[in-house]
Design a protein around this motif. Structure first.
Motif, PDB file in Angstrom:
ATOM      1  N   ASN A   1       0.828  -1.203   0.000  1.00  0.00           N
ATOM      2  CA  ASN A   1       0.000   0.000   0.000  1.00  0.00           C
ATOM      3  C   ASN A   1       0.868   1.260   0.000  1.00  0.00           C
ATOM      4  OD1 ASN A   1      -2.534   1.426   0.192  1.00  0.00           O
ATOM      5  ND2 ASN A   1      -1.995   1.867   2.317  1.00  0.00           N
TER       6      ASN A   1
ATOM      7  N   PRO B   1      -1.233   3.725  -3.874  1.00  0.00           N
ATOM      8  CA  PRO B   1      -1.901   4.951  -4.361  1.00  0.00           C
ATOM      9  C   PRO B   1      -1.747   5.182  -5.861  1.00  0.00           C
ATOM     10  CG  PRO B   1      -0.626   5.363  -2.358  1.00  0.00           C
ATOM     11  CD  PRO B   1      -0.236   3.999  -2.848  1.00  0.00           C
ATOM     12  N   ARG B   2      -0.674   4.668  -6.457  1.00  0.00           N
ATOM     13  CA  ARG B   2      -0.417   4.925  -7.887  1.00  0.00           C
ATOM     14  C   ARG B   2      -0.913   3.805  -8.791  1.00  0.00           C
ATOM     15  NH1 ARG B   2       4.423   5.900  -5.365  1.00  0.00           N
ATOM     16  NH2 ARG B   2       5.352   4.006  -6.252  1.00  0.00           N
ATOM     17  N   ARG B   3      -1.273   2.673  -8.223  1.00  0.00           N
ATOM     18  CA  ARG B   3      -1.600   1.488  -9.033  1.00  0.00           C
ATOM     19  C   ARG B   3      -2.958   1.608  -9.709  1.00  0.00           C
ATOM     20  NH1 ARG B   3      -2.433  -1.865 -12.076  1.00  0.00           N
ATOM     21  NH2 ARG B   3      -1.743  -4.031 -12.118  1.00  0.00           N
ATOM     22  N   GLY B   4      -3.895   2.229  -9.063  1.00  0.00           N
ATOM     23  CA  GLY B   4      -5.229   2.313  -9.650  1.00  0.00           C
ATOM     24  C   GLY B   4      -6.002   1.006  -9.462  1.00  0.00           C
TER      25      GLY B   4
ATOM     26  N   ILE C   1       3.168   1.087  -3.742  1.00  0.00           N
ATOM     27  CA  ILE C   1       2.541   1.257  -5.057  1.00  0.00           C
ATOM     28  C   ILE C   1       1.035   1.411  -5.007  1.00  0.00           C
ATOM     29  CG2 ILE C   1       4.344  -0.010  -6.264  1.00  0.00           C
ATOM     30  CD1 ILE C   1       2.569  -2.445  -6.290  1.00  0.00           C
TER      31      ILE C   1
END
Length: 274
Positions: free
Chosen positions: A61, A66-69, A64
């Motif tokens: 978490n 917040p940026r993973r989608g 990655i």
């Protein structure tokens, strides 16, 4: 006449103890021993895996998340959580059965399990009981954490439970095979590191297999652990990479095959009897 009476009395006594062809007392004792064995060190066998799973989720978490989608239409953490839960379940089920057999072999008291009037099937079920109960308890603990932290409530609880039990039985049976073959702890560690861990990590635990190249995509669908993780993911969030019914069939057949081999080894005492 007296001989016949004696034989009849012996059959009655044996029947009272075994309740037919199954030694229920011995089976219950062996299963109880396997369950008690991990419960007395619950901080190592139950709490530690839950903490490890929580750390996996926390690290992913932070790194990655917040940026993973979204993945397959659901938030990345919701997609990731079932895979980590199932990975933890199968690793602990494998460790429970394999370590139990290897420890008794190294200590030289495997005879205490082989000498009682237990059939190969009864020994198999007794060992599997420990692995399955440990796997289910770990899954329940992680699932409660997911409900409290992520608000992730299983969409299909019975499907989730079914795949958890199947996964624990499959890796528990595999653990019995590994325990029979391994003669010392470093051999057991090699099996864990080079077989069990790759099976768990390369089965869609952290990603959707749809993103894999064609060759790896095909290979992943040969791995029963992929269907276990995919099935639990379907039970938890309602989405999956494959048909859950087909996955359940594959897992049932794989578990039956592994347990059949394990039963044959336990029945004959292969690599267990001196």
């Amino acid at each position: 006449m007296s001989d016949n009476s004696t034989q009849a009395g012996y059959r009655v006594a044996l029947g009272e103890r075994r309740f037919g062809r199954v030694n229920w007392l011995g089976l219950r004792t062996l299963a109880g021993r396997e369950i008690t064995r991990f419960l007395v060190v619950h901080t190592q066998t139950l709490l530690a895996p839950m903490v490890t799973a929580a750390l996996f989720l926390l690290i992913f978490n932070i790194a990655i998340g917040p940026r993973r989608g979204d993945v397959m239409g659901v938030p990345f953490m919701s997609f990731l959580a079932p895979g980590i839960m199932m990975m933890t379940v199968i690793q602990n089920a494998f460790a429970n059965t394999s370590s139990s057999i290897v420890i008794t072999k190294v200590q030289g008291n495997i005879v205490d399990t082989l000498m009682p009037p237990l059939s190969g099937l009864e020994i198999l079920i007794g060992y599997l009981a420990g692995g399955i109960v440990r796997g289910v308890m770990v899954a329940v603990g992680i699932c409660l954490g997911l409900v409290l932290v992520l608000g992730l409530v299983p969409v299909y609880p019975l499907v989730t439970l079914g795949f958890v039990v199947l996964g624990a039985a499959f890796l528990g049976g595999l653990g019995i095979l590994a325990g029979v073959f391994a003669e010392k702890f470093d051999q057991m560690a090699a099996i864990t590191n080079f077989i069990v861990t790759p099976l768990a990590f390369l089965s869609g635990t952290f990603y959707s297999v749809e993103a894999l190249p064609p060759v790896l995509y095909a290979v992943s669908h040969v791995n029963p652990v992929f269907y276990l993780i995919d099935g639990v993911r379907f039970g938890m969030i309602g989405v999956s990479d494959s048909d859950p019914a087909f996955g359940a069939l594959v897992c049932l057949l794989a578990t039956a095959a592994i347990c059949l081999v394990a039963w044959q080894m336990l029945r004959t005492g292969y690599r267990l009897k001196a």
